[in-house]
Write a protein that holds these residues in place. Structure first.
Motif, mmCIF file in Angstrom:
data_model
loop_
_atom_site.group_PDB
_atom_site.id
_atom_site.type_symbol
_atom_site.label_atom_id
_atom_site.label_comp_id
_atom_site.label_asym_id
_atom_site.label_seq_id
_atom_site.Cartn_x
_atom_site.Cartn_y
_atom_site.Cartn_z
ATOM 1 N N ILE A 159 66.526 54.793 45.167
ATOM 2 C CA ILE A 159 65.422 55.615 45.662
ATOM 3 C C ILE A 159 64.916 56.576 44.597
ATOM 4 O O ILE A 159 63.706 56.728 44.387
ATOM 5 N N ARG A 160 65.834 57.210 43.881
ATOM 6 C CA ARG A 160 65.450 58.265 42.946
ATOM 7 C C ARG A 160 64.671 57.745 41.743
ATOM 8 O O ARG A 160 63.671 58.359 41.342
ATOM 9 N N GLU A 161 65.119 56.647 41.133
ATOM 10 C CA GLU A 161 64.427 56.171 39.930
ATOM 11 C C GLU A 161 63.004 55.700 40.213
ATOM 12 O O GLU A 161 62.067 56.102 39.507
ATOM 13 N N PRO A 162 62.763 54.868 41.242
ATOM 14 C CA PRO A 162 61.370 54.463 41.515
ATOM 15 C C PRO A 162 60.472 55.642 41.875
ATOM 16 O O PRO A 162 59.323 55.722 41.411
ATOM 17 N N LEU A 163 60.969 56.564 42.705
ATOM 18 C CA LEU A 163 60.133 57.694 43.107
ATOM 19 C C LEU A 163 59.954 58.705 41.979
ATOM 20 O O LEU A 163 58.890 59.302 41.832
ATOM 21 N N GLY A 164 60.993 58.892 41.172
ATOM 22 C CA GLY A 164 60.934 59.906 40.132
ATOM 23 C C GLY A 164 60.322 59.448 38.833
ATOM 24 O O GLY A 164 59.657 60.229 38.143
#
Length: 209
Positions: A159-164
């Motif tokens: 979740i964090r890498e795609p959104l961030g």
């Protein structure tokens, strides 16, 4: 012996229970809430999460194995020191391996590789399981807890890498108009995401008791 009977009998063995308990029943994160610091720090990238997860799994499995091997020779008054010495040996192996073969990941993760030694999962499994059980079961318990922890790291990074960053494993994933969520690249975003995961998994666990 029929295959179904073999599978059914294996599920009731101590080896099977030791391996799978860390994947759900005694999961180190959503059951015992351990290993949170590194989870908040390095899961903004998938490659960091994988490296940390595999490193922790290696250290947990082999430190539990050696604690179990020497459990009858470790005096009770110095057992914590013995755990630290054993755990630090395998942490150094992981640190050197990453520096030799994956220098970019090692540099990105910084001190968090060395800080595996302070991860409560390793000390917890050594004290709660390995010091009381044989080498094989302790090894399987370490593998199960390490894989359970790795699973949570991957879920966080997923979740964090795609959104961030708009990427996954460093490759572009989001459309051109996507605006990166800076909050997901830092610890506060990870904290709220982890809270959501804990709520989801604990709710599922209550329904499947």
């Amino acid at each position: 012996m029929p295959k179904k009977q073999v599978k059914r009998s294996f599920k009731h063995t101590k080896s099977y229970k030791a391996l799978v308990s860390g994947l759900w029943q005694d999961h180190p994160t959503f059951c015992m809430v351990l290993g949170i610091c590194s989870m908040l720090a390095i899961t903004n990238k998938m490659d960091n999460a994988l490296a940390m997860g595999l490193g922790v799994t290696f250290c947990t499995a082999f430190s539990s194995l050696f604690v179990a091997i020497f459990r009858n020779a470790i005096p009770a008054r110095v057992r914590m020191l013995a755990y630290m010495v054993i755990i630090s040996t395998f942490v150094i192996c992981v640190d050197r391996f990453l520096k030799a073969y994956f220098p970019a990941i090692s540099e990105t993760m910084g001190p968090y590789v060395g800080l595996i030694i302070t991860n409560c999962i390793l000390m917890g499994r050594a004290e709660a399981y390995a010091i009381k059980n044989g080498p094989w079961l302790s090894f399987l318990d370490g593998v199960g807890c390490g894989l359970g922890y790795t699973f949570m790291l991957i879920l966080m990074a997923l979740i964090r890498e795609p959104l961030g960053f708009g990427t996954i494993l460093g490759k572009p994933l989001m459309p051109a108009f996507w605006v990166n969520w800076v909050v997901m690249t830092i610890a506060p975003g990870a904290f709220f995401l982890l809270g959501a995961y804990l709520w989801i998994f604990r709710t599922i666990a209550k329904k499947t008791e």
